[in-house]
Design a protein around this motif. Structure first.
Motif, PDB file in Angstrom:
ATOM      1  N   PRO A 198       0.815  -1.230   0.000  1.00  0.00           N
ATOM      2  CA  PRO A 198       0.000   0.000   0.000  1.00  0.00           C
ATOM      3  C   PRO A 198       0.841   1.268   0.000  1.00  0.00           C
ATOM      4  O   PRO A 198       0.450   2.273  -0.604  1.00  0.00           O
ATOM      5  N   PHE A 199       1.992   1.222   0.669  1.00  0.00           N
ATOM      6  CA  PHE A 199       2.871   2.389   0.678  1.00  0.00           C
ATOM      7  C   PHE A 199       3.321   2.738  -0.735  1.00  0.00           C
ATOM      8  O   PHE A 199       3.243   3.897  -1.161  1.00  0.00           O
ATOM      9  N   LEU A 200       3.762   1.727  -1.485  1.00  0.00           N
ATOM     10  CA  LEU A 200       4.249   1.979  -2.841  1.00  0.00           C
ATOM     11  C   LEU A 200       3.112   2.270  -3.814  1.00  0.00           C
ATOM     12  O   LEU A 200       3.327   2.913  -4.840  1.00  0.00           O
ATOM     13  N   VAL A 202       0.615   4.248  -3.067  1.00  0.00           N
ATOM     14  CA  VAL A 202       0.451   5.694  -2.906  1.00  0.00           C
ATOM     15  C   VAL A 202       1.585   6.436  -3.603  1.00  0.00           C
ATOM     16  O   VAL A 202       1.373   7.469  -4.248  1.00  0.00           O
ATOM     17  N   VAL A 203       2.808   5.906  -3.484  1.00  0.00           N
ATOM     18  CA  VAL A 203       3.951   6.535  -4.156  1.00  0.00           C
ATOM     19  C   VAL A 203       3.743   6.522  -5.667  1.00  0.00           C
ATOM     20  O   VAL A 203       3.971   7.524  -6.349  1.00  0.00           O
ATOM     21  N   CYS A 204       3.312   5.370  -6.200  1.00  0.00           N
ATOM     22  CA  CYS A 204       3.056   5.264  -7.640  1.00  0.00           C
ATOM     23  C   CYS A 204       1.988   6.257  -8.080  1.00  0.00           C
ATOM     24  O   CYS A 204       2.149   6.940  -9.098  1.00  0.00           O
ATOM     25  N   ASN A 205       0.913   6.343  -7.314  1.00  0.00           N
ATOM     26  CA  ASN A 205      -0.160   7.266  -7.671  1.00  0.00           C
ATOM     27  C   ASN A 205       0.312   8.716  -7.647  1.00  0.00           C
ATOM     28  O   ASN A 205      -0.028   9.503  -8.535  1.00  0.00           O
ATOM     29  N   ASP A 206       1.121   9.051  -6.651  1.00  0.00           N
ATOM     30  CA  ASP A 206       1.623  10.417  -6.528  1.00  0.00           C
ATOM     31  C   ASP A 206       2.537  10.767  -7.693  1.00  0.00           C
ATOM     32  O   ASP A 206       2.424  11.845  -8.296  1.00  0.00           O
ATOM     33  N   ILE A 242      -5.264   5.224 -13.197  1.00  0.00           N
ATOM     34  CA  ILE A 242      -5.118   4.115 -14.156  1.00  0.00           C
ATOM     35  C   ILE A 242      -3.755   3.445 -13.991  1.00  0.00           C
ATOM     36  O   ILE A 242      -3.650   2.208 -13.934  1.00  0.00           O
ATOM     37  N   CYS A 243      -2.698   4.243 -13.886  1.00  0.00           N
ATOM     38  CA  CYS A 243      -1.352   3.685 -13.723  1.00  0.00           C
ATOM     39  C   CYS A 243      -1.232   2.925 -12.401  1.00  0.00           C
ATOM     40  O   CYS A 243      -0.560   1.882 -12.343  1.00  0.00           O
ATOM     41  N   THR A 244      -1.880   3.418 -11.356  1.00  0.00           N
ATOM     42  CA  THR A 244      -1.803   2.750 -10.058  1.00  0.00           C
ATOM     43  C   THR A 244      -2.506   1.403 -10.088  1.00  0.00           C
ATOM     44  O   THR A 244      -2.027   0.427  -9.487  1.00  0.00           O
ATOM     45  N   MET A 245      -3.637   1.297 -10.767  1.00  0.00           N
ATOM     46  CA  MET A 245      -4.343   0.019 -10.872  1.00  0.00           C
ATOM     47  C   MET A 245      -3.497  -1.016 -11.621  1.00  0.00           C
ATOM     48  O   MET A 245      -3.429  -2.186 -11.233  1.00  0.00           O
TER      49      MET A 245
END
Length: 378
Positions: A198-200, A202-206, A242-245
């Motif tokens: 979950p931490f990564l 959020v990082v990916c989404n950001d 989309i990228c986070t999914m």
């Protein structure tokens, strides 16, 4: 005279054009250097994070504890810096001391329950039960009572309204940080997957929302996305989601193959040994490939390679969705706080990023969501 005038006009036009070009080039250079600094700092943080994951659960817990201290410091410093000169210098005693006393009590109360659970579940630590069970709650209540009395005693006529506002702000900060991150230690000891993934996400989404925003922002949707954070765009929000999914689907499968990520632990070790939970059967079925039951229709089974899918990938989609849709609102709240107090960043400890709060503002609710999801569906 007419000739000189026309020459002057053309010269002025050339100068203004050159100045405009220089501004554009300097602006691009400034943006480029800012992105470079931001990228280097981000990669450094990721490397430091991965080193802590490699060292083991205890070191991850220490990292979380250090982060909570820095988070609280940055958030309470917002009002302290705003009102120090005009209100509290040589006027209100123990102004910052009482704030930190409330923080210590919150930490003590929040994580003492977790420590007691670890002791109860680890036979090697049973000898500590005689020290924790009878006295722990007495110590916590005594500290709370003392802090409560000191807070009331330090109220000063003429500053009571300000002090009560400050007390409310302190409590809100504790709810945002310690309250929402109460179960993050449980996530860590349930398996490093429940902290790392979950931490990564959020990082990916950001990161992806940032790049989608600067590359496609306001090119397709002109409507403002969030008034408290005017730099955010719909393109960045949607593109980041989309990228986070996609990241959640494939990265969860990658992590599920490593025992270090999926095995739960019950003890504290300075030098952790290799984790193997697949031999004794304690590995959770969601981390085992091909345990999803195929649908009733044979044709559907042939279309979808269920035997190649880890069940955790299905759970990962939900966590990725939450990190994309709900998680960013933690950042919007942080933007609103900064806008209210007229600051650009909460601190300057991370070059190009600001403070710890600027980077972890979306992680609070994500950690709580992970614990709720784990206990509800896993």
């Amino acid at each position: 005279n007419n000739g000189n005038g026309s020459n002057n006009v053309s010269g002025n036009n050339n100068n203004s054009t050159n100045n405009s070009i220089r501004k554009v080039l300097s602006g691009n250079e400034k943006n480029g250097s800012k992105i470079l600094i931001r990228a280097i700092s981000g990669l450094t943080l990721i490397v430091f994070f991965l080193i802590c994951i490699y060292l083991g659960h205890l070191y991850v817990c220490l990292l979380v504890a250090l982060s909570e201290i820095l988070l609280f410091r940055e958030l309470v410093k917002v009002r302290y810096n705003t009102y120090f000169e005009s209100r509290i210098q040589d006027t209100i005693p123990l102004f910052r001391t009482t704030q930190w006393m409330w923080f210590v009590i919150a930490i003590f109360y929040t994580y003492s329950e977790f420590i007691m659970q670890v002791i109860d579940n680890n036979p090697n630590l049973y000898y500590l039960i005689k020290y924790t069970n009878p006295y722990l709650y007495i110590i916590i209540f005594t500290l709370y009572s003392c802090t409560f009395v000191i807070t009331i005693v330090t109220l000063k006529i003429g500053h009571i309204k300000f002090q009560l506002n400050q007390l409310c702000w302190t409590i809100v900060v504790l709810c945002l940080t310690v309250g929402q991150m109460k179960y993050i230690m449980h996530n860590i000891f349930n398996g490093l997957f429940w902290f790392t993934f979950p931490f990564l996400c959020v990082v990916c989404n950001d990161v992806m929302a940032y790049f989608c925003g600067i590359s496609c922002g306001r090119k397709f949707i002109q409507r403002k996305f969030m008034s408290v954070s005017p730099n955010k765009t719909w393109e960045g929000f949607i593109g980041g989601g989309i990228c986070t999914m996609i990241f959640a689907w494939y990265f969860s499968k990658f992590l599920a193959q490593y025992s270090w990520m999926v095995c739960p632990v019950n003890d504290f070790e300075l030098f952790p040994s290799t984790l193997t939970c697949d031999q004794d059967g304690s590995i959770h079925p969601i981390f085992q490939q091909g345990t999803i039951k195929p649908p009733l229709l044979q044709q559907d089974y042939e279309l979808i390679p269920w035997e190649q899918i880890y069940p955790i990938q299905i759970h990962a989609l939900w966590l990725g969705f939450f990190a994309s849709v709900v998680g960013p609102f933690g950042g919007f709240l942080a933007s609103a706080i900064k806008r209210a107090y007229g600051i650009k960043d909460f601190d300057s400890i991370i070059p190009g990023h600001g403070g710890i709060t600027d980077r972890l503002d979306c992680q609070f609710l994500m950690a709580l969501c992970t614990w709720v999801h784990y206990n509800s569906f896993v």
